[in-house]
Design an enzyme around this catalytic site. Structure first.
Site, PDB file in Angstrom:
ATOM      1  N   ASP A 135     121.636  25.570 107.025  1.00 61.68           N
ATOM      2  CA  ASP A 135     120.236  25.881 107.331  1.00 61.68           C
ATOM      3  C   ASP A 135     119.408  24.602 107.229  1.00 61.68           C
ATOM      4  OD1 ASP A 135     118.183  27.617 108.119  1.00 61.68           O
ATOM      5  OD2 ASP A 135     117.514  27.877 106.062  1.00 61.68           O
ATOM      6  N   TYR A 137     115.785  22.242 107.949  1.00 59.02           N
ATOM      7  CA  TYR A 137     114.430  22.249 107.390  1.00 59.02           C
ATOM      8  C   TYR A 137     113.612  21.360 108.339  1.00 59.02           C
ATOM      9  CZ  TYR A 137     111.147  21.396 103.361  1.00 59.02           C
ATOM     10  OH  TYR A 137     110.080  21.301 102.484  1.00 59.02           O
ATOM     11  N   HIS A 142     106.038  23.333 108.637  1.00 61.17           N
ATOM     12  CA  HIS A 142     106.546  24.134 107.514  1.00 61.17           C
ATOM     13  C   HIS A 142     106.743  23.266 106.269  1.00 61.17           C
ATOM     14  CE1 HIS A 142     108.973  26.824 105.096  1.00 61.17           C
ATOM     15  NE2 HIS A 142     109.978  25.979 105.122  1.00 61.17           N
ATOM     16  N   GLU A 205     112.045  34.214 106.534  1.00 62.42           N
ATOM     17  CA  GLU A 205     111.820  32.939 107.208  1.00 62.42           C
ATOM     18  C   GLU A 205     112.139  33.139 108.683  1.00 62.42           C
ATOM     19  OE1 GLU A 205     113.871  29.734 105.118  1.00 62.42           O
ATOM     20  OE2 GLU A 205     112.240  29.626 103.650  1.00 62.42           O
ATOM     21  N   GLU A 207     113.271  32.045 111.893  1.00 63.81           N
ATOM     22  CA  GLU A 207     114.084  30.930 112.366  1.00 63.81           C
ATOM     23  C   GLU A 207     114.836  31.308 113.636  1.00 63.81           C
ATOM     24  OE1 GLU A 207     116.487  28.884 109.503  1.00 63.81           O
ATOM     25  OE2 GLU A 207     115.224  29.471 107.792  1.00 63.81           O
ATOM     26  N   ASP A 239     116.084  34.085 107.530  1.00 59.13           N
ATOM     27  CA  ASP A 239     116.667  33.531 106.313  1.00 59.13           C
ATOM     28  C   ASP A 239     115.906  34.114 105.119  1.00 59.13           C
ATOM     29  OD1 ASP A 239     117.851  31.919 104.386  1.00 59.13           O
ATOM     30  OD2 ASP A 239     116.532  30.213 104.795  1.00 59.13           O
ATOM     31  N   LYS A 259     118.852  32.428  98.434  1.00 54.50           N
ATOM     32  CA  LYS A 259     119.059  32.523  99.877  1.00 54.50           C
ATOM     33  C   LYS A 259     120.330  33.299 100.223  1.00 54.50           C
ATOM     34  CE  LYS A 259     115.926  29.333 101.222  1.00 54.50           C
ATOM     35  NZ  LYS A 259     114.969  29.488 102.315  1.00 54.50           N
ATOM     36  N   THR A 263     121.219  37.083 105.137  1.00 55.52           N
ATOM     37  CA  THR A 263     120.629  36.417 106.300  1.00 55.52           C
ATOM     38  C   THR A 263     120.865  37.365 107.459  1.00 55.52           C
ATOM     39  OG1 THR A 263     121.311  34.278 105.399  1.00 55.52           O
ATOM     40  CG2 THR A 263     120.674  34.319 107.733  1.00 55.52           C
ATOM     41  N   THR A 355     112.594  27.257 108.913  1.00 58.48           N
ATOM     42  CA  THR A 355     111.421  28.081 109.201  1.00 58.48           C
ATOM     43  C   THR A 355     110.575  27.427 110.290  1.00 58.48           C
ATOM     44  OG1 THR A 355     111.435  28.694 106.886  1.00 58.48           O
ATOM     45  CG2 THR A 355     109.433  29.199 108.115  1.00 58.48           C
ATOM     46  N   GLU A 369     103.789  30.746 103.277  1.00 61.19           N
ATOM     47  CA  GLU A 369     102.738  29.980 103.942  1.00 61.19           C
ATOM     48  C   GLU A 369     101.595  30.871 104.428  1.00 61.19           C
ATOM     49  OE1 GLU A 369     106.325  28.480 106.138  1.00 61.19           O
ATOM     50  OE2 GLU A 369     104.841  26.998 106.766  1.00 61.19           O
TER      51      GLU A 369
END
Ligand code: MN
Length: 421
Positions: A135, A137, A142, A205, A207, A239, A259, A263, A355, A369
């Protein structure tokens, strides 16, 4: 080889509703269980699921070198392993079989009954046997939102390479499967020592994920200019994240149990070929990355993304609208970086984008967020408020590309959060 399946003029003899995610130009791949309990590889056109194993048995893929049992499998791994030429030949052929100018299957009732199912009659399964899950980032918005919330700045490495962690494959589930609120260790404010119990801050998240074929042998890396040939397609990916567990466990090695409890991915893998008309440039990168991450041309995709929350027995409320194209690092850069040390990737491996967040309120890809870590709750259409995800809530992710000719969509990635056991 020409991707004839993408021809926007093409019409199907199957009925397709306006604004459907699955016109004849899409032809995604998935795995489903028929109403006779047979697992097969299939595709989707409109609201019909097409049994590719049945089509193959009836001779419709004649001339394409495929093993007899290529589609009689419970995962797409072998098909993906066959490589880009096979994906293109099969996708082009499917587009031809269902073209309204082709009467072969259209006028053969017996064959149609074996091949075509109503989408409501079948059950979608996980499309690939996922060996490894990374995963990333890669959304700068984000990353900035998250670090600034805690009074930090981006770490100095962020602008030089796509950061990621190795995730857990065993708990990746297909859309529709319910998720259990995880229990774990947290260290809430005001406590003197850690406590154990259900996570109080379960988040989603928003994604996208991409799926690779076998690309490189251990010890070899993939050149950034060759990454396209190894990416089969994309799915929506949620996620799921337990923020309170994450906060306490993440230093110094990164996310772990926060996490790995679940998923969710969408069931239909939309091919990179189908997404080809929606290529766009990715954001400018400053500083310029090192040579092995340098790329020319249009390497991102214009994919509109929407996240909604649906409380039990209520209608859904859209909580975020954003776009995949805002991501700072591209899939090509992610795959080149993943393999630059000689790490091998295999057929069916899954890579999360990280994300996806835009730059404005309402475009963020997580509750963390959207609600500023719970300090600004969101009001849902039923009048209730959310800081994070409640028991009984269903989180629904949607994604689609659209131009004046065609809409290529991903359907839905949804799952309900059940209370902790
Ligand atoms: Mn993530």
């Amino acid at each position: 080889m020409k991707i004839t399946a993408n021809n926007p003029e093409k019409r199907s003899w199957l009925h397709i509703e306006k604004n459907c995610d699955f016109p004849i130009q899409n032809i995604p791949f998935g795995v489903f269980l028929t109403n006779e309990d047979i697992t097969t590889i299939g595709t989707r056109i409109g609201n019909y699921a097409i049994d590719l194993a049945a089509l193959h048995q009836l001779g419709y893929f004649e001339g394409i070198p495929l093993t007899d049992d290529m589609f009689m499998q419970d995962s797409l791994n072998d098909f993906i392993s066959d490589g880009q030429t096979t994906w293109r030949l099969v996708r082009n052929r499917i587009a031809d079989i269902f073209d309204d100018k082709n009467n072969k299957l259209k006028e053969n009732k017996k064959h149609r009954e074996k091949v075509i199912f109503d989408i409501d009659e079948i059950e979608m399964l996980l499309p690939v046997d996922i060996g490894d899950f990374t995963d990333f980032y890669s959304s700068k918005n984000h990353a900035m939102n998250v670090v600034s919330m805690f009074g930090n700045a981006l770490t100095p490495n962020w602008l030089h390479m796509p950061l990621a962690y190795h995730g857990r494959s065993s708990s990746i589930v297909v859309s529709g499967k319910k998720i259990r609120r995880p229990k774990g260790q947290t260290f809430p404010k005001g406590e003197k020592s850690p406590v154990f119990g259900p996570s109080k801050l379960v988040d989603f998240e928003l994604e996208m994920g991409f799926i690779t074929t076998d690309a490189n042998k251990l010890g070899k890396s993939i050149d950034i200019n060759e990454t396209d040939a190894y990416i089969f397609g994309m799915v929506l990916l949620n996620d799921w994240s337990a923020r309170d567990i994450q906060k306490w466990e993440s230093e110094p090695l990164g996310p772990f149990l926060a996490k790995s409890f679940a998923t969710t991915i969408s069931p239909w893998i939309v091919t990179m070929d189908a997404l080809e008309p929606f290529r766009v440039e990715s954001p400018e990168q400053d500083p310029k990355p090192l040579e092995y991450l340098q790329q020319e041309g249009k390497n991102s995709y214009d994919i509109k993304l929407v996240a909604s929350i649906k409380p039990k027995k209520q209608k859904r409320t859209v909580v975020s609208k954003t776009n995949y194209k805002y991501n700072y690092w591209t899939m090509g850069q992610q795959l080149a970086h993943q393999t630059v040390n000689g790490c091998n990737v295999r057929s069916g491996d899954l890579y999360g984008s990280g994300t996806n967040s835009g730059s404005k309120e309402g475009t963020y890809g997580s509750m963390l967020e959207l609600t500023m870590a719970g300090s600004k709750p969101i009001k849902l259409n039923d009048g209730t408020e959310r800081k994070f995800i409640n028991d009984g809530d269903t989180v629904i992710l949607k994604g689609y590309c659209k131009n004046k000719n065609v809409r290529i969509g991903f359907g839905e990635c949804k799952s309900r959060l059940r209370k902790a056991k």
